[in-house]
Design a protein around this motif. Structure first.
Motif, PDB file in Angstrom:
ATOM      1  N   LYS A 122      35.398  12.858  22.132  1.00  4.76           N
ATOM      2  CA  LYS A 122      36.278  12.468  23.253  1.00  4.76           C
ATOM      3  C   LYS A 122      37.651  13.151  23.129  1.00  4.76           C
ATOM      4  CE  LYS A 122      33.185   9.976  25.010  1.00  4.76           C
ATOM      5  NZ  LYS A 122      32.360  10.766  25.921  1.00  4.76           N
ATOM      6  N   ALA A 123      38.171  13.198  21.920  1.00  4.49           N
ATOM      7  CA  ALA A 123      39.487  13.836  21.712  1.00  4.49           C
ATOM      8  C   ALA A 123      39.412  15.323  22.043  1.00  4.49           C
ATOM      9  CB  ALA A 123      39.953  13.623  20.273  1.00  4.49           C
ATOM     10  N   PHE A 124      38.307  15.957  21.699  1.00  2.37           N
ATOM     11  CA  PHE A 124      38.143  17.387  22.007  1.00  2.37           C
ATOM     12  C   PHE A 124      38.114  17.593  23.518  1.00  2.37           C
ATOM     13  CE2 PHE A 124      36.140  21.461  22.592  1.00  2.37           C
ATOM     14  CZ  PHE A 124      36.578  22.211  21.507  1.00  2.37           C
ATOM     15  N   GLU A 125      37.347  16.738  24.201  1.00  2.44           N
ATOM     16  CA  GLU A 125      37.241  16.854  25.670  1.00  2.44           C
ATOM     17  C   GLU A 125      38.611  16.676  26.322  1.00  2.44           C
ATOM     18  OE1 GLU A 125      32.667  15.609  26.647  1.00  2.44           O
ATOM     19  OE2 GLU A 125      34.105  13.957  26.524  1.00  2.44           O
ATOM     20  N   ILE A 127      39.956  20.604   9.631  1.00  2.98           N
ATOM     21  CA  ILE A 127      39.616  21.095  10.978  1.00  2.98           C
ATOM     22  C   ILE A 127      40.771  21.912  11.536  1.00  2.98           C
ATOM     23  CG2 ILE A 127      38.069  19.185  11.584  1.00  2.98           C
ATOM     24  CD1 ILE A 127      40.469  18.151  13.347  1.00  2.98           C
ATOM     25  N   GLY A 128      40.475  22.627  12.641  1.00  2.00           N
ATOM     26  CA  GLY A 128      41.535  23.310  13.372  1.00  2.00           C
ATOM     27  C   GLY A 128      41.686  24.760  12.962  1.00  2.00           C
ATOM     28  N   ALA A 129      42.621  25.415  13.619  1.00  2.00           N
ATOM     29  CA  ALA A 129      42.861  26.839  13.397  1.00  2.00           C
ATOM     30  C   ALA A 129      44.369  27.071  13.459  1.00  2.00           C
ATOM     31  CB  ALA A 129      42.147  27.646  14.475  1.00  2.00           C
ATOM     32  N   HIS A 130      44.774  28.285  13.096  1.00  2.00           N
ATOM     33  CA  HIS A 130      46.199  28.602  13.119  1.00  2.00           C
ATOM     34  C   HIS A 130      46.711  28.586  14.562  1.00  2.00           C
ATOM     35  CE1 HIS A 130      49.875  30.992  12.437  1.00  2.00           C
ATOM     36  NE2 HIS A 130      49.834  30.371  11.277  1.00  2.00           N
ATOM     37  N   PRO A 131      47.963  28.102  14.788  1.00  2.00           N
ATOM     38  CA  PRO A 131      48.491  28.056  16.163  1.00  2.00           C
ATOM     39  C   PRO A 131      48.503  29.418  16.853  1.00  2.00           C
ATOM     40  CG  PRO A 131      50.069  27.123  14.588  1.00  2.00           C
ATOM     41  CD  PRO A 131      48.871  27.521  13.799  1.00  2.00           C
ATOM     42  N   LEU A 170      42.569  19.795  17.579  1.00  2.00           N
ATOM     43  CA  LEU A 170      41.399  20.224  18.346  1.00  2.00           C
ATOM     44  C   LEU A 170      41.781  21.230  19.437  1.00  2.00           C
ATOM     45  CD1 LEU A 170      39.515  16.804  18.462  1.00  2.00           C
ATOM     46  CD2 LEU A 170      38.905  18.819  17.100  1.00  2.00           C
ATOM     47  N   ARG A 171      43.034  21.175  19.869  1.00  2.00           N
ATOM     48  CA  ARG A 171      43.505  22.196  20.825  1.00  2.00           C
ATOM     49  C   ARG A 171      43.491  23.584  20.179  1.00  2.00           C
ATOM     50  NH1 ARG A 171      46.423  18.745  24.070  1.00  2.00           N
ATOM     51  NH2 ARG A 171      47.934  18.217  22.472  1.00  2.00           N
ATOM     52  N   THR A 172      43.883  23.630  18.907  1.00  4.73           N
ATOM     53  CA  THR A 172      43.921  24.935  18.221  1.00  4.73           C
ATOM     54  C   THR A 172      42.507  25.494  18.028  1.00  4.73           C
ATOM     55  OG1 THR A 172      43.845  23.987  15.977  1.00  4.73           O
ATOM     56  CG2 THR A 172      46.030  24.327  16.938  1.00  4.73           C
ATOM     57  N   VAL A 173      41.537  24.583  17.922  1.00  7.66           N
ATOM     58  CA  VAL A 173      40.140  25.018  17.767  1.00  7.66           C
ATOM     59  C   VAL A 173      39.691  25.775  19.022  1.00  7.66           C
ATOM     60  CG1 VAL A 173      37.752  24.194  17.537  1.00  7.66           C
ATOM     61  CG2 VAL A 173      39.569  23.082  16.251  1.00  7.66           C
ATOM     62  N   TRP A 174      40.119  25.246  20.164  1.00  7.83           N
ATOM     63  CA  TRP A 174      39.721  25.860  21.432  1.00  7.83           C
ATOM     64  C   TRP A 174      40.423  27.212  21.639  1.00  7.83           C
ATOM     65  CZ3 TRP A 174      35.583  25.730  23.829  1.00  7.83           C
ATOM     66  CH2 TRP A 174      35.448  25.955  25.186  1.00  7.83           C
ATOM     67  N   MET A 211      32.841  22.933  19.039  1.00  7.13           N
ATOM     68  CA  MET A 211      33.481  24.114  19.635  1.00  7.13           C
ATOM     69  C   MET A 211      32.432  24.991  20.322  1.00  7.13           C
ATOM     70  SD  MET A 211      35.737  26.977  17.611  1.00  7.13           S
ATOM     71  CE  MET A 211      34.617  28.230  17.024  1.00  7.13           C
ATOM     72  N   GLN A 212      31.330  25.210  19.622  1.00  4.85           N
ATOM     73  CA  GLN A 212      30.296  26.089  20.187  1.00  4.85           C
ATOM     74  C   GLN A 212      29.561  25.430  21.353  1.00  4.85           C
ATOM     75  OE1 GLN A 212      27.702  27.837  17.273  1.00  4.85           O
ATOM     76  NE2 GLN A 212      29.343  29.105  16.453  1.00  4.85           N
TER      77      GLN A 212
END
Ligand code: UD1
Length: 339
Positions: free
Chosen positions: A277-280, A180-184, A325-329, A204-205
């Motif tokens: 919950k962690a994403f929220e 999961i996740g994306a580059h910083p 999950l922050r990087t996903v946003w 995410m969507q």
């Protein structure tokens, strides 16, 4: 050293290319752009300040692949390119077998003919099925996967083990848990093409309003909150494991380690509800959801024992679920600026 990275513009591939470039490797990418977009290449260059060589073609085109090996002194390969949608693999089995296996075999023919070693294969924890004991070690018995996609991963491993033994070449089979996740930087991540079937892209969507609600597939599993448990590992950490595995293949000249196998996960299980919950919490957004029936083929629980990778590769996942999950946003915000 020049490393061929197939599927190098894909999700895990692009993050691994960044880590390889940052570690001084030359990178030659082959990617047919079937599940990614060309701007990822520019963004890799923006992130690293280096430009990898890129060939846009399908690896089943053997004559083009031969030309790449003729043009570059390839010292190893990290092979990501494959079809990977579980549901689709059930309705297009022949396409999945053809693409995932012929691509692999075509590269191995070049390796064989040119005496090249150092092959890293993208495998998946799906080959353990529902393991009886947690955490899952590399010695946990494999089960024949239910999906055609999973079978192509298991067959790929078998082919590579035979290849390593017969020709005395070094290979590494990396069994990912749930990346999961994306580059910083927010510039590369998992591109949402079509309706996502994986959890985090769907979350995410939903958070961004593209989807109305997340469907949670089942809350009657034998887990603490009833939703299924997985081991979500941050993609940049995962990318770093590839560099560590490659360096080990290159440096370790002992013949008794022809075949390396590693489970790549955090060692922690998180339920679907915990991820929501962690994403929220991480992003201060709401993720509307509803509980639905179980999804066919899903297992209850899977998480890795990452100790072997830690001991032999000196690798461990370092990024928390919330941070990932922050990087996903951030990635979603970047995608919004592009549309
Ligand atoms: C899936 C594949 C696996 C593959 C992996 C690649 C299946 C059965 N397994 O793993 O073979 O290697 O992707 O990343 O497809 N979930 C929801 N709602 C959603 C999406 C998912 O509740 O909209 C739940 C699932 O039921 C599961 C968890 O979230 O419990 C994770 O799902 P997913 O991201 O699809 O990964 P896996 O099923 O573990």
């Amino acid at each position: 050293m020049a490393i061929l990275v197939t599927g190098g513009l894909g999700y895990i591939g692009s993050h691994t290319v960044v880590e390889l470039l940052n570690n001084g490797f030359e990178v030659v990418i082959v990617d047919d752009l079937s599940n990614t977009e060309r701007f990822i290449l520019n963004n890799i260059e923006e992130i690293t300040g280096k430009k990898p060589v890129f060939y846009p073609f399908d690896l089943r085109r053997k004559e083009l692949l031969t030309q790449v090996f003729d043009a570059h002194q390839i010292d190893g390969c990290i092979h990501f390119a494959a079809y990977k949608a579980v549901g689709e693999s059930q309705i297009r089995p022949v396409d999945y077998y053809e693409n995932n296996l012929f691509s692999l075999i075509n590269i191995l023919q070049e390796f064989k003919a040119r005496e090249i070693s150092n092959f890293i294969f993208s495998s998946s924890c799906t080959i353990y099925g529902q393991a009886e004991v947690m955490p899952i070690t590399e010695k946990t018995p494999l089960k024949l996967p239910e999906s055609v996609y999973g079978k192509t991963k298991q067959m790929g491993e078998e082919i590579l083990i035979d290849f390593a033994k017969a020709y005395h070449r070094k290979i590494s089979l990396l069994r990912y848990f749930n990346p999961i996740g994306a580059h910083p930087s927010g510039k590369i991540g998992e591109l949402p093409i079509g309706v996502p079937s994986n959890l985090v892209p769907f979350v995410m969507q939903t958070a961004s309003g593209v989807r109305e609600k997340l469907n949670i597939w089942g809350n009657d599993y034998a887990t603490e909150d009833g939703t299924a448990v997985r081991d979500y590992v941050y993609v940049v950490d995962l990318a770093k494991a590839h560099v560590a595995a490659l360096k080990k293949l290159i440096d370790d000249s002992s013949a008794d380690s022809l075949i390396d196998i590693y489970n790549l996960g955090t060692g922690n299980g998180s339920s679907v509800l915990e991820v929501v919950k962690a994403f929220e919490k991480a992003n201060n957004v709401e993720v509307p959801y509803q509980i639905c029936a179980r999804r066919e083929g899903d297992i209850t629980i899977a998480y890795a024992d990452p100790q072997k990778a830690q001991k032999e590769l000196n690798w461990k996942s370092e990024t928390s679920l919330e941070e990932s999950l922050r990087t996903v946003w951030e990635w979603q915000k970047y995608l919004n600026t592009r549309s």
